[in-house]
Design a protein around this motif. Structure first.
Motif, PDB file in Angstrom:
ATOM      1  N   TYR A 225      16.486   7.631  30.702  1.00 30.13           N
ATOM      2  CA  TYR A 225      16.764   8.788  31.558  1.00 30.13           C
ATOM      3  C   TYR A 225      15.751   9.886  31.471  1.00 30.13           C
ATOM      4  CZ  TYR A 225      21.579   7.844  32.633  1.00 30.13           C
ATOM      5  OH  TYR A 225      22.851   7.077  33.385  1.00 30.13           O
ATOM      6  N   ALA A 226      14.502   9.606  30.901  1.00 33.61           N
ATOM      7  CA  ALA A 226      13.461  10.474  30.614  1.00 33.61           C
ATOM      8  C   ALA A 226      12.981  11.300  31.937  1.00 33.61           C
ATOM      9  CB  ALA A 226      12.385  10.030  29.760  1.00 33.61           C
ATOM     10  N   ASP A 227      13.164  10.435  33.001  1.00 28.72           N
ATOM     11  CA  ASP A 227      12.530  10.906  34.225  1.00 28.72           C
ATOM     12  C   ASP A 227      13.592  11.496  35.159  1.00 28.72           C
ATOM     13  OD1 ASP A 227      13.899   8.782  34.796  1.00 28.72           O
ATOM     14  OD2 ASP A 227      12.223   7.504  36.066  1.00 28.72           O
ATOM     15  N   GLY A 228      15.022  11.737  34.458  1.00 26.26           N
ATOM     16  CA  GLY A 228      16.057  12.244  35.324  1.00 26.26           C
ATOM     17  C   GLY A 228      16.777  11.447  36.015  1.00 26.26           C
ATOM     18  N   GLU A 229      16.590  10.235  36.034  1.00 21.23           N
ATOM     19  CA  GLU A 229      17.306   8.982  36.754  1.00 21.23           C
ATOM     20  C   GLU A 229      17.270   7.819  36.135  1.00 21.23           C
ATOM     21  OE1 GLU A 229      14.988   9.200  40.445  1.00 21.23           O
ATOM     22  OE2 GLU A 229      13.636   7.522  39.789  1.00 21.23           O
ATOM     23  N   LEU A 230      18.366   6.918  36.413  1.00 26.37           N
ATOM     24  CA  LEU A 230      18.506   5.567  35.740  1.00 26.37           C
ATOM     25  C   LEU A 230      18.555   4.603  36.836  1.00 26.37           C
ATOM     26  CD1 LEU A 230      19.139   3.709  33.150  1.00 26.37           C
ATOM     27  CD2 LEU A 230      21.653   4.195  34.084  1.00 26.37           C
ATOM     28  N   HIS A 231      17.455   3.742  36.575  1.00 26.42           N
ATOM     29  CA  HIS A 231      17.371   2.519  37.504  1.00 26.42           C
ATOM     30  C   HIS A 231      18.056   1.415  36.972  1.00 26.42           C
ATOM     31  CE1 HIS A 231      15.384  -0.983  39.801  1.00 26.42           C
ATOM     32  NE2 HIS A 231      14.804   0.067  40.516  1.00 26.42           N
ATOM     33  N   TYR A 232      18.670   0.628  38.030  1.00 20.81           N
ATOM     34  CA  TYR A 232      19.484  -0.504  37.462  1.00 20.81           C
ATOM     35  C   TYR A 232      18.868  -1.553  36.562  1.00 20.81           C
ATOM     36  CZ  TYR A 232      17.894  -2.891  41.825  1.00 20.81           C
ATOM     37  OH  TYR A 232      17.149  -3.601  42.771  1.00 20.81           O
ATOM     38  N   TYR A 233      17.469  -1.579  36.889  1.00 14.93           N
ATOM     39  CA  TYR A 233      16.741  -2.580  36.048  1.00 14.93           C
ATOM     40  C   TYR A 233      16.733  -2.025  34.367  1.00 14.93           C
ATOM     41  CZ  TYR A 233      14.916  -5.106  39.845  1.00 14.93           C
ATOM     42  OH  TYR A 233      14.739  -5.885  41.104  1.00 14.93           O
ATOM     43  N   GLU A 234      16.765  -0.781  34.300  1.00 14.15           N
ATOM     44  CA  GLU A 234      16.618  -0.223  33.101  1.00 14.15           C
ATOM     45  C   GLU A 234      17.847  -0.331  32.339  1.00 14.15           C
ATOM     46  OE1 GLU A 234      13.758   3.610  33.538  1.00 14.15           O
ATOM     47  OE2 GLU A 234      15.686   3.821  34.511  1.00 14.15           O
ATOM     48  N   GLU A 235      19.138  -0.179  33.065  1.00 11.52           N
ATOM     49  CA  GLU A 235      20.429  -0.358  32.587  1.00 11.52           C
ATOM     50  C   GLU A 235      20.507  -1.841  32.239  1.00 11.52           C
ATOM     51  OE1 GLU A 235      25.086   0.783  33.151  1.00 11.52           O
ATOM     52  OE2 GLU A 235      23.749   1.061  34.753  1.00 11.52           O
ATOM     53  N   HIS A 236      20.043  -2.761  32.963  1.00 10.81           N
ATOM     54  CA  HIS A 236      20.250  -4.206  32.711  1.00 10.81           C
ATOM     55  C   HIS A 236      19.470  -4.658  31.420  1.00 10.81           C
ATOM     56  CE1 HIS A 236      20.473  -8.540  33.231  1.00 10.81           C
ATOM     57  NE2 HIS A 236      19.096  -8.464  33.073  1.00 10.81           N
ATOM     58  N   VAL A 237      18.333  -4.096  31.225  1.00 10.01           N
ATOM     59  CA  VAL A 237      17.341  -4.263  30.057  1.00 10.01           C
ATOM     60  C   VAL A 237      18.051  -3.849  28.535  1.00 10.01           C
ATOM     61  CG1 VAL A 237      15.473  -3.774  28.766  1.00 10.01           C
ATOM     62  CG2 VAL A 237      15.261  -4.475  31.327  1.00 10.01           C
ATOM     63  N   ILE A 238      18.685  -2.609  28.915  1.00 10.87           N
ATOM     64  CA  ILE A 238      19.339  -2.056  27.814  1.00 10.87           C
ATOM     65  C   ILE A 238      20.717  -2.809  27.335  1.00 10.87           C
ATOM     66  CG2 ILE A 238      20.547   0.185  26.766  1.00 10.87           C
ATOM     67  CD1 ILE A 238      18.752   1.595  28.599  1.00 10.87           C
ATOM     68  N   ARG A 239      21.476  -3.057  28.364  1.00 13.32           N
ATOM     69  CA  ARG A 239      22.751  -4.119  28.265  1.00 13.32           C
ATOM     70  C   ARG A 239      22.286  -5.431  27.457  1.00 13.32           C
ATOM     71  NH1 ARG A 239      27.549  -3.663  27.080  1.00 13.32           N
ATOM     72  NH2 ARG A 239      26.815  -5.010  25.398  1.00 13.32           N
ATOM     73  N   ARG A 240      21.058  -5.882  28.150  1.00 12.42           N
ATOM     74  CA  ARG A 240      20.731  -7.154  27.241  1.00 12.42           C
ATOM     75  C   ARG A 240      20.315  -7.160  26.003  1.00 12.42           C
ATOM     76  NH1 ARG A 240      21.195 -12.202  26.771  1.00 12.42           N
ATOM     77  NH2 ARG A 240      19.559 -13.450  26.750  1.00 12.42           N
TER      78      ARG A 240
END
Length: 156
Positions: free
Chosen positions: A113-128
C-alpha cells in the motif's frame, strides 16, 4: 560441470555458513527478501515503496540507515536468485513466533500500500506467503485492514 551442480544445489540448500549464522540475521534477510518480492510483484518500482521498505527494515530490525540499505541490497540479490519462496518461508517458519509472522504479513501489506494502491498481484503474493508461513486467513485480513485504516486507503 561441478560448479553448475553446486550452484543448482545451493538454490535448494542453504549455504553451510548460514546454518550457523545469527537467527536474527536470517530472519531479517528472509523478511526483507519477501518484502522485495511484494515490491516487485506489480512490475512497478515506485520510490515510496522503496522508502517504506527501508523504513520497515529500520524499525522492525532496529537498524540504522546504512545497515538497512545494505540489507536491502542483500535481499534484492537473494530474491533475484531465488526460484520460489521456500528458501525464505522455511527460515521464517523455523525461527519466528506466530506473532512475528503476523508482523511480517503486516509489513508486506505496508509495502503493497506504500504507493496508495493495491495491485491484485501484490495481494496474491501476500496471500501465498501467509499460507506458506501458516498465518490464518483471519489474521491476513485483520492485518490488511489495520494497514488500510492507518494509511487512509480503501481496502480492495
Amino acid at each position: 560441470m561441478m560448479t553448475k551442480l553446486k550452484s543448482f544445489l545451493d538454490t535448494f540448500l542453504p549455504p553451510e555458513s548460514s546454518t550457523h549464522s545469527d537467527p536474527k540475521a536470517l530472519i531479517s534477510l528472509a523478511s526483507a527478501a519477501l518484502m522485495v518480492e511484494v515490491l516487485l510483484s506489480d512490475y512497478e518500482r515506485k520510490p515510496e515503496e522503496k522508502q517504506t521498505l527501508l523504513a520497515l527494515l529500520k524499525s522492525s530490525f532496529s537498524l540504522d540507515q546504512s545497515t538497512a540499505e545494505q540489507l536491502l541490497k542483500q535481499a534484492e540479490k537473494a530474491q533475484y536468485e531465488a526460484t520460489d519462496y521456500f528458501r525464505f518461508t522455511s527460515q521464517i517458519n523455523d525461527l519466528c513466533t506466530p506473532e512475528e509472522k503476523i508482523a511480517l504479513i503486516q509489513n508486506l501489506w505496508q509495502v503493497a500500500y506504500a504507493d496508495g494502491e493495491l495491485h491484485y498481484y501484490e495481494e496474491h503474493v501476500i496471500r501465498r506467503i501467509a499460507d506458506l508461513i501458516y498465518v490464518s486467513h483471519t489474521e491476513f485480513i485483520t492485518t490488511k485492514l489495520k494497514v488500510t485504516e492507518a494509511s487512509n486507503v480503501m481496502p480492495t
